[in-house]
Write an enzyme that holds these catalytic residues in place. Structure first.
Site: not given
Ligand code: GLC
Length: 567
Positions: A211, A287
């Site tokens: 994340d 991500e």
């Molecule tokens: C990421 C997740 C998202 C979350 C954010 C904070 O982007 O995909 O859902 O709110 O991180 O952790």
């Protein structure tokens, strides 16, 4: 062709994202759980996915649907127990499905014992050094340490209160105030996360989706930063900070001092080595909302992660020349570092592509859509485009992620009642941004069952629309032409013809609205325009492998993709 058991399986894998709270609810409390997932694994095996990625199910106060983790090494009771996790993993592995879990290293929950200890220990302590505490500006520290804004709206700093009731230091949270950012220059933070990785690897997970993998290191001195004005192909800032359509991103101002800092790469090199100690080709998937793709490719250099979600692809409109450009750019950028591209069209943070691709007005991605959003999509148009877009994506060489429900053709739930919405974005912007709840509604399994078979009680943490029966899995399974059958046959044929590997050659001359390529013996032709396209003799009459819509062998309708055997 790679199989789930072969080395580097991730290069061509199709990975299915499970959003546990909305997948299947075994105990009937309205919130999905791990036993629910176990009970439905067989249907994923039938669909033909290589792996599942589970959004967080660890102990959490659920202020951001589990992305606020209070204990990284336990299961939140609302989802079950560690035993339930082990059972689910064993069952998945027995079905040849690998298991990837979500790791949230940029921030914890404010309920994490380290953050609670940091608050109690006070300024200058070793406990505070785990997070980003700073004195405020202004005469009495009444102003935040800098001007950074939270991704969810409002300031990225919250002031603490000292035990004696006086106002104290501020702490940084790039997301909700309940999600304090760790200080990743601190070795104890690094050591703690190594332990977390080992904890899950020892339990048999096949990898981690990381994340906010572009956020963990902040520029020295935490300089003020004002993001460029909103704009770009999707009309504004993207869910998590990527400013779209700005290939000259780095030229403007060097980028945000909290995204994509060089220092993050040391962390992934370290994790890469750690994963290598384990057998079985475990993976890291980033991500990382960074632009341009050549920058994103740094996350997947040979000694870092294996995959990074291709978000510029997700954000590309359904338009032939734009798609061709982003595919070209992706293949070039990722192959320059020896990595596959990882295609994706939907996830739990963006408007489902069965609605997004039919929006007729700009709605900033990540703000969500609701009843008052301009340019509301026509459902049939969206579904037709989504099917064509998915058929195109699943034919591209590289890995692909699909998000639970897209194989059913689910649209975004636009008309959720205000009082049902739960995304922190909705609250932090006083309802100005709808947020992401519309893509998170529990998915339908059975047309004529309570909560469409999500559970047996009919409870659902977000209300399901009244008209979802036709989308239910049991209404589509075995039904010719259904979206579910389109996906399962795409996955089967993709494997059969080796489409996840190989390389593509463009087919030119089919008109401005067509994007077409050949990979080995298969030609893939997508008509992203609004009128029929007549295929030339070289393609007309070729054996049909897959079609996202009606096709008579030579006339390709609007918003339709076909796969043909041409060699
Ligand atoms: C990421 C997740 C998202 C979350 C954010 C904070 O982007 O995909 O859902 O709110 O991180 O952790």
């Amino acid at each position: 062709m790679t199989t789930p058991t072969s080395p580097e399986w991730w290069r061509s894998a199709v990975i299915y994202q499970i959003y546990p709270r909305s997948f299947a609810d075994a105990n009937g409390d309205g919130l999905g759980d791990l036993p629910g997932i176990t009970s439905r694994l067989e249907s994923l095996s039938e669909l033909g996915v290589d792996a599942i990625w589970l959004s967080p199910f660890m102990t959490s106060p659920q202020k951001d649907a589990g992305y606020d983790v209070a204990d990284y090494c336990d299961v939140d009771p609302i989802f079950g127990t560690l035993d339930d996790f082990d059972t689910m993993t064993a069952q998945a592995h027995a079905n040849n499905i690998r298991v990837i879990v979500d790791l949230v290293p940029n921030h914890s929950s404010d309920a994490h014992s380290w953050f609670q200890a940091a608050l109690a220990a006070g300024p200058g302590s070793a406990e505070r050094a785990h997070y980003m505490f700073r004195d405020g500006n202004g005469e009495n520290g009444e102003l935040p340490p800098n001007n950074w804004q939270s991704v969810f709206g409002g300031p990225a700093w919250t002031r603490t209160t000292n035990p004696d009731g006086t106002a104290g230091q501020w702490y940084l949270h790039l997301f909700d105030s309940s999600q304090p950012d760790f200080d990743w220059t601190n070795d104890e933070v690094r050591a703690m996360f190594r332990d977390v990785l080992r904890f899950w690897l020892d339990r048999g997970v096949d990898g981690f989706r990381v994340d906010v993998a572009h956020g963990m290191i902040k520029a020295d001195g935490l300089p003020d930063y004002t993001p460029p004005a909103e704009g770009g192909s999707m009309g504004g800032t993207t869910p998590l900070g990527l400013e779209p359509g700005i290939d000259d991103f780095e030229d403007i101002d060097g980028g945000a001092p909290y995204w994509g800092q060089e220092g993050v790469h040391d962390i992934y090199r370290d994790w890469h080595r750690l994963l290598e100690e384990y057998e079985g080709d475990r993976v890291l998937c980033a991500e990382a909302w960074v632009d341009p793709l050549s920058k994103m490719a740094k996350w997947v250099r040979p000694d870092e992660m294996q995959q990074a979600f291709n978000f510029p692809y997700l954000e590309t409109p359904w338009q032939a020349s734009a798609l061709r450009a982003v595919i070209d750019e992706s293949l070039e950028a990722f192959s320059a570092v020896g990595a596959p591209s990882t295609w994706v069209l939907s996830n739990h943070d963006v408007v489902r592509h069965a609605s997004r691709l039919a929006l007729t007005a700009e709605n900033p991605q990540g703000h969500g859509i609701g009843p008052k959003s301009p340019g509301q999509p026509i459902r049939e148009v969206g579904l037709q485009r989504a099917r064509a877009a998915s058929a195109l994506m699943l034919a591209l060489p590289g890995g692909a992620y699909i998000y639970q429900g897209e194989e059913l053709g689910l649209p975004e739930v636009i008309d959720l009642p205000d009082d049902a919405r739960q995304d922190p974005t909705w609250f932090r912007t006083n309802g100005e941004r709808y947020g992401r709840d519309g893509c998170r509604v529990p998915i339908p399994w059975e047309a004529n069952a309570p909560a469409y078979g999500f559970n047996t009680t009919g409870a659902a943490w977000l209300p399901q629309p009244d008209d979802w029966a036709p989308y239910a899995r049991d209404a589509q399974v075995g039904v010719d032409g259904s979206t579910l059958e389109l996906y399962s046959s795409a996955l089967r044929k993709r494997r059969e013809h080796g489409l996840g590997l190989g390389s593509i050659e463009w087919i030119d001359g089919l008109g401005d609205d067509v994007i077409a390529f050949t990979n080995g013996a298969v030609s893939v032709i997508a008509n992203a325009g609004s009128t029929d396209v007549q295929l030339p003799d070289s393609l007309a009459g070729a054996e049909l492998i897959l079609s996202s819509g009606a096709f008579d062998g030579s006339t390709l309708g609007a918003d339709t993709t076909v796969w043909l055997r041409t060699a």
